[in-house]
Design a protein around this motif. Structure first.
Motif, mmCIF file in Angstrom:
data_model
loop_
_atom_site.group_PDB
_atom_site.id
_atom_site.type_symbol
_atom_site.label_atom_id
_atom_site.label_comp_id
_atom_site.label_asym_id
_atom_site.label_seq_id
_atom_site.Cartn_x
_atom_site.Cartn_y
_atom_site.Cartn_z
ATOM 1 N N THR A 5 0.842 -1.198 0.000
ATOM 2 C CA THR A 5 0.000 0.000 0.000
ATOM 3 C C THR A 5 0.879 1.251 0.000
ATOM 4 O O THR A 5 0.640 2.184 -0.774
ATOM 5 N N ILE A 6 1.899 1.246 0.857
ATOM 6 C CA ILE A 6 2.801 2.409 0.919
ATOM 7 C C ILE A 6 3.577 2.535 -0.399
ATOM 8 O O ILE A 6 3.741 3.620 -0.946
ATOM 9 N N TYR A 7 4.020 1.397 -0.909
ATOM 10 C CA TYR A 7 4.762 1.403 -2.176
ATOM 11 C C TYR A 7 3.920 2.042 -3.289
ATOM 12 O O TYR A 7 4.376 2.936 -4.006
ATOM 13 N N GLU A 8 2.689 1.588 -3.397
ATOM 14 C CA GLU A 8 1.827 2.098 -4.478
ATOM 15 C C GLU A 8 1.494 3.575 -4.281
ATOM 16 O O GLU A 8 1.336 4.314 -5.255
ATOM 17 N N LYS A 9 1.400 3.991 -3.042
ATOM 18 C CA LYS A 9 1.134 5.411 -2.749
ATOM 19 C C LYS A 9 2.222 6.305 -3.341
ATOM 20 O O LYS A 9 1.947 7.374 -3.873
ATOM 21 N N TRP A 10 3.479 5.863 -3.289
ATOM 22 C CA TRP A 10 4.595 6.725 -3.717
ATOM 23 C C TRP A 10 5.158 6.375 -5.081
ATOM 24 O O TRP A 10 5.816 7.209 -5.700
ATOM 25 N N PHE A 11 4.925 5.165 -5.543
ATOM 26 C CA PHE A 11 5.513 4.746 -6.827
ATOM 27 C C PHE A 11 4.474 4.333 -7.855
ATOM 28 O O PHE A 11 4.819 4.036 -8.995
ATOM 29 N N GLY A 12 3.220 4.276 -7.465
ATOM 30 C CA GLY A 12 2.187 3.818 -8.382
ATOM 31 C C GLY A 12 2.205 2.311 -8.488
ATOM 32 O O GLY A 12 3.027 1.653 -7.863
ATOM 33 N N LYS A 13 1.299 1.774 -9.296
ATOM 34 C CA LYS A 13 1.169 0.304 -9.357
ATOM 35 C C LYS A 13 2.239 -0.289 -10.258
ATOM 36 O O LYS A 13 2.616 0.287 -11.229
#
Ligand code: GLN
Length: 229
Positions: free
Chosen positions: A221-229
């Motif tokens: 979730t944190i990854y996608e928040k800052w880097f997108g899917k």
């Protein structure tokens, strides 16, 4: 909790070097980013709140800031590296990274061999600076104190190219259409959170946090928040 002693009770003091978007940077007067979110979870486990201290990366990576008691931990998109390990302790890895070369679109920066007679911008104290010095000792390096100054140097033409970590450079290139990544070097780096040597109690909580966020899906979730899917 867990025998952890914080420098200021109720606070986790984090040393980091701004700007390092999207790991840590200022937005609307607040410091935000991937590392900030991760350390917020560490702080939560300690019933504390995180306070971010912006300080030059050189003092972070040399261990000076941790050893002088400026901060409880360092979260700075910092690569786990043998020299650094002599001076402070690292958490388990929480992020993979490589080095990339960035320049004007069409500049053909397909390798360090394309930099003869040109100026390469590097960030002080970083693995990227070290890598370029080792692989291309003849290439003239211009040293900048932080990533913001490095990328401004590229935009003003003070340097022809810059080397830094893939995560931050791709983020920047996505917002600066006139620039491109010319090549990527598979340096196989991994980021870790730093603590003062021997602070095993805090290290344990950090490692538990990393493992739990991965297992729970919170990491994604944190990854996608800052880097997108
Ligand atoms: N990952 C790189 C290093 O550890 C760059 C870190 C940074 O500039 N914040 O040297």
């Amino acid at each position: 909790p867990g025998g952890v002693t914080l420098i200021q009770s109720g606070k986790v003091l984090t040393c980091t070097g701004l700007p390092y978007e999207p790991f840590q940077f200022e937005k609307d007067g607040k410091v935000v980013g991937f590392d900030v979110d991760l350390v917020d979870l560490v702080a939560k486990k300690l019933n504390a709140t995180q306070e971010v201290i912006d300080t030059p990366f050189e003092g972070i990576q040399s261990g000076v800031d941790l050893n002088s008691g400026k901060c409880d931990l360092a979260a700075a998109g910092m690569t786990i590296d043998d020299t650094r390990k002599e001076n402070f302790d690292f958490s388990d890895p929480y992020f993979d990274a490589t080095q990339v070369l960035v320049g004007k679109k069409g500049a053909g920066l397909t390798g360090l061999d394309k930099l003869q007679g040109k100026k390469l911008g590097v960030q002080n104290g970083t693995t990227g600076a070290k890598y370029a010095k080792e692989k291309a000792p003849d290439v003239e390096q211009v040293v900048f104190e932080d990533l913001g100054l490095l990328l401004s140097g590229l935009e003003t033409g003070a340097v022809d190219a810059a080397i830094n970590d893939n995560g931050v450079v791709y983020d920047w290139v996505n917002k600066h259409a006139d620039y491109e990544v010319g090549t990527e070097f598979a340096t196989g780096e991994q980021y870790g959170i730093g603590v003062k040597k021997g602070n095993t109690a805090l290290l344990k909580v950090i490692n538990e946090t990393i493992a739990e966020t991965r297992a729970s899906g919170q990491y994604d979730t944190i990854y996608e928040k800052w880097f997108g899917k």
